[in-house]
Design a protein around this motif. Structure first.
Motif, PDB file in Angstrom:
ATOM      1  N   VAL A  34       0.819  -1.215   0.000  1.00  0.00           N
ATOM      2  CA  VAL A  34       0.000   0.000   0.000  1.00  0.00           C
ATOM      3  C   VAL A  34       0.853   1.266   0.000  1.00  0.00           C
ATOM      4  O   VAL A  34       0.687   2.149  -0.844  1.00  0.00           O
ATOM      5  CB  VAL A  34      -0.953   0.022   1.221  1.00  0.00           C
ATOM      6  N   SER A  35       1.786   1.348   0.929  1.00  0.00           N
ATOM      7  CA  SER A  35       2.572   2.579   1.089  1.00  0.00           C
ATOM      8  C   SER A  35       3.783   2.658   0.165  1.00  0.00           C
ATOM      9  O   SER A  35       4.347   3.723  -0.043  1.00  0.00           O
ATOM     10  CB  SER A  35       3.056   2.698   2.537  1.00  0.00           C
ATOM     11  N   ASP A  36       4.199   1.508  -0.403  1.00  0.00           N
ATOM     12  CA  ASP A  36       5.398   1.431  -1.244  1.00  0.00           C
ATOM     13  C   ASP A  36       6.689   1.667  -0.460  1.00  0.00           C
ATOM     14  O   ASP A  36       7.751   1.863  -1.052  1.00  0.00           O
ATOM     15  CB  ASP A  36       5.336   2.426  -2.417  1.00  0.00           C
ATOM     16  N   ASN A  37       6.614   1.648   0.860  1.00  0.00           N
ATOM     17  CA  ASN A  37       7.824   1.768   1.670  1.00  0.00           C
ATOM     18  C   ASN A  37       8.689   0.522   1.492  1.00  0.00           C
ATOM     19  O   ASN A  37       8.178  -0.578   1.257  1.00  0.00           O
ATOM     20  CB  ASN A  37       7.472   1.927   3.153  1.00  0.00           C
ATOM     21  N   ILE A  38       9.997   0.698   1.611  1.00  0.00           N
ATOM     22  CA  ILE A  38      10.914  -0.434   1.474  1.00  0.00           C
ATOM     23  C   ILE A  38      10.803  -1.322   2.712  1.00  0.00           C
ATOM     24  O   ILE A  38      10.929  -0.853   3.843  1.00  0.00           O
ATOM     25  CB  ILE A  38      12.369   0.054   1.319  1.00  0.00           C
ATOM     26  N   LEU A  39      10.572  -2.617   2.493  1.00  0.00           N
ATOM     27  CA  LEU A  39      10.442  -3.559   3.600  1.00  0.00           C
ATOM     28  C   LEU A  39      11.710  -4.371   3.829  1.00  0.00           C
ATOM     29  O   LEU A  39      12.102  -4.624   4.964  1.00  0.00           O
ATOM     30  CB  LEU A  39       9.277  -4.525   3.341  1.00  0.00           C
ATOM     31  N   HIS A  40      12.339  -4.791   2.735  1.00  0.00           N
ATOM     32  CA  HIS A  40      13.490  -5.688   2.858  1.00  0.00           C
ATOM     33  C   HIS A  40      14.308  -5.630   1.573  1.00  0.00           C
ATOM     34  O   HIS A  40      13.761  -5.427   0.490  1.00  0.00           O
ATOM     35  CB  HIS A  40      13.011  -7.125   3.108  1.00  0.00           C
ATOM     36  N   VAL A  41      15.615  -5.813   1.702  1.00  0.00           N
ATOM     37  CA  VAL A  41      16.499  -5.769   0.536  1.00  0.00           C
ATOM     38  C   VAL A  41      17.424  -6.987   0.550  1.00  0.00           C
ATOM     39  O   VAL A  41      18.002  -7.323   1.585  1.00  0.00           O
ATOM     40  CB  VAL A  41      17.348  -4.480   0.514  1.00  0.00           C
ATOM     41  N   ASP A  42      17.537  -7.636  -0.613  1.00  0.00           N
ATOM     42  CA  ASP A  42      18.438  -8.781  -0.771  1.00  0.00           C
ATOM     43  C   ASP A  42      19.629  -8.384  -1.643  1.00  0.00           C
ATOM     44  O   ASP A  42      19.457  -7.728  -2.682  1.00  0.00           O
ATOM     45  CB  ASP A  42      17.726  -9.956  -1.442  1.00  0.00           C
ATOM     46  N   PHE A  43      20.807  -8.809  -1.232  1.00  0.00           N
ATOM     47  CA  PHE A  43      22.025  -8.609  -2.012  1.00  0.00           C
ATOM     48  C   PHE A  43      22.639  -9.969  -2.329  1.00  0.00           C
ATOM     49  O   PHE A  43      22.384 -10.955  -1.639  1.00  0.00           O
ATOM     50  CB  PHE A  43      23.055  -7.786  -1.227  1.00  0.00           C
ATOM     51  N   ILE A  44      23.455 -10.004  -3.376  1.00  0.00           N
ATOM     52  CA  ILE A  44      24.230 -11.200  -3.697  1.00  0.00           C
ATOM     53  C   ILE A  44      25.704 -10.829  -3.675  1.00  0.00           C
ATOM     54  O   ILE A  44      26.124  -9.859  -4.323  1.00  0.00           O
ATOM     55  CB  ILE A  44      23.876 -11.759  -5.090  1.00  0.00           C
ATOM     56  N   GLU A  45      26.493 -11.587  -2.920  1.00  0.00           N
ATOM     57  CA  GLU A  45      27.936 -11.378  -2.925  1.00  0.00           C
ATOM     58  C   GLU A  45      28.494 -11.950  -4.221  1.00  0.00           C
ATOM     59  O   GLU A  45      28.098 -13.040  -4.654  1.00  0.00           O
ATOM     60  CB  GLU A  45      28.588 -12.068  -1.728  1.00  0.00           C
ATOM     61  N   VAL A  46      29.386 -11.224  -4.865  1.00  0.00           N
ATOM     62  CA  VAL A  46      29.917 -11.673  -6.149  1.00  0.00           C
ATOM     63  C   VAL A  46      31.386 -12.054  -6.032  1.00  0.00           C
ATOM     64  O   VAL A  46      32.130 -11.495  -5.227  1.00  0.00           O
ATOM     65  CB  VAL A  46      29.735 -10.598  -7.243  1.00  0.00           C
ATOM     66  N   ASP A  47      31.750 -13.027  -6.857  1.00  0.00           N
ATOM     67  CA  ASP A  47      33.127 -13.510  -6.946  1.00  0.00           C
ATOM     68  C   ASP A  47      33.675 -13.040  -8.285  1.00  0.00           C
ATOM     69  O   ASP A  47      33.067 -13.288  -9.332  1.00  0.00           O
ATOM     70  CB  ASP A  47      33.132 -15.041  -6.859  1.00  0.00           C
ATOM     71  N   ASP A  48      34.822 -12.374  -8.270  1.00  0.00           N
ATOM     72  CA  ASP A  48      35.399 -11.837  -9.504  1.00  0.00           C
ATOM     73  C   ASP A  48      35.658 -12.906 -10.558  1.00  0.00           C
ATOM     74  O   ASP A  48      35.744 -12.603 -11.750  1.00  0.00           O
ATOM     75  CB  ASP A  48      36.714 -11.110  -9.204  1.00  0.00           C
ATOM     76  N   LYS A  49      35.777 -14.169 -10.130  1.00  0.00           N
ATOM     77  CA  LYS A  49      36.125 -15.239 -11.066  1.00  0.00           C
ATOM     78  C   LYS A  49      34.914 -16.040 -11.535  1.00  0.00           C
ATOM     79  O   LYS A  49      35.050 -16.921 -12.377  1.00  0.00           O
ATOM     80  CB  LYS A  49      37.140 -16.178 -10.414  1.00  0.00           C
ATOM     81  N   LYS A  50      33.733 -15.747 -10.972  1.00  0.00           N
ATOM     82  CA  LYS A  50      32.541 -16.508 -11.327  1.00  0.00           C
ATOM     83  C   LYS A  50      31.511 -15.617 -12.018  1.00  0.00           C
ATOM     84  O   LYS A  50      31.124 -14.581 -11.476  1.00  0.00           O
ATOM     85  CB  LYS A  50      31.913 -17.129 -10.074  1.00  0.00           C
ATOM     86  N   PRO A  51      31.059 -16.008 -13.221  1.00  0.00           N
ATOM     87  CA  PRO A  51      30.027 -15.211 -13.904  1.00  0.00           C
ATOM     88  C   PRO A  51      28.698 -15.312 -13.174  1.00  0.00           C
ATOM     89  O   PRO A  51      28.411 -16.313 -12.513  1.00  0.00           O
ATOM     90  CB  PRO A  51      29.951 -15.853 -15.296  1.00  0.00           C
ATOM     91  N   ILE A  52      27.899 -14.267 -13.284  1.00  0.00           N
ATOM     92  CA  ILE A  52      26.580 -14.262 -12.659  1.00  0.00           C
ATOM     93  C   ILE A  52      25.521 -13.895 -13.691  1.00  0.00           C
ATOM     94  O   ILE A  52      25.815 -13.282 -14.720  1.00  0.00           O
ATOM     95  CB  ILE A  52      26.512 -13.274 -11.473  1.00  0.00           C
TER      96      ILE A  52
END
Length: 217
Positions: free
Chosen positions: A104-122
């Motif tokens: 309803v309010s569009d307020n941010i509830l939660h955020v997910d991040f992914i840790e990246v490895d320089d040697k692995k494609p994502i």
């Protein structure tokens, strides 16, 4: 904390229209580790203007919080950033994966991040932009961007903040498909036949064509 600009590297790749990509900028973000989990704890954090977050992809998942003001510029933008994330004494490279909003309010509830490895494609979805005035548009047609993002596979250092397609040579009825595009060090994962951008005919274009045909008789 905030955005640290990198040199905007531009690549021009041969196609009947040019394609360009711009390397991601770095966004520096500080977080605070959290041990209290669950809906009640998260609700309390939000009342204190803190956003519950989690980062996946490393040796273990890490739960933490960031302030509303610190993360707004990362979320409310069409750009993609490489995130230099510092949580307590740990610093890691990450990419924003998902944001959950209140229905309803569009307020941010939660955020997910992914840790990246320089040697692995994502795998990642990158915004598409167009530039130039298409031949078909000058003839009365209408440009139509059928895909807003392309799904790509690449190393983090090669993931662009956006992909720009020059459409100047695109005529009425012609299109650019995912399989027509090519970028250095990037694999496009969408179906090759997926329509990316096209120029559609309009009533004005049809009338102009009819007028030209009649004049030629």
């Amino acid at each position: 904390m905030g955005i640290r600009p990198l040199n905007h590297l531009m690549y021009v790749w041969p196609y009947f229209s040019n394609t360009k990509l711009f390397i991601m900028r770095v966004f520096e973000l500080n977080g605070t580790p959290r041990t209290e989990l669950g809906k009640k704890a998260c609700k309390t954090m939000r009342k204190e203007n803190l956003i519950p977050c989690v980062i996946y992809g490393g040796k273990e998942n890490i739960n933490f919080t960031v302030t509303q003001s610190a993360i707004r510029k990362l979320i409310y933008t069409p750009e993609i950033f490489e995130v230099k994330l510092t949580i307590g004494k740990q610093t890691m490279k990450a990419i924003l994966k998902e944001v959950q909003y209140h229905s309803v309010s569009d307020n941010i509830l939660h955020v997910d991040f992914i840790e990246v490895d320089d040697k692995k494609p994502i795998l990642f979805r990158v915004p598409i932009k167009t530039e130039g005035l298409a031949v078909g548009v000058r003839a009365g047609g209408k440009i139509s961007l059928e895909m807003r993002k392309l799904k790509i596979k690449a190393l983090c250092k090669d993931i662009p903040s956006s992909l720009t397609i020059n459409v100047e040579n695109l005529e009425i009825g012609k299109s650019i498909k995912a399989g027509d595009l090519s970028f250095p060090n990037i694999q496009i994962m969408d179906n090759k036949e997926s329509l990316v951008v096209c120029v559609k005919s309009t009533r004005a274009a049809k009338d102009a064509a009819a007028t030209t045909e009649a004049a030629a008789k």
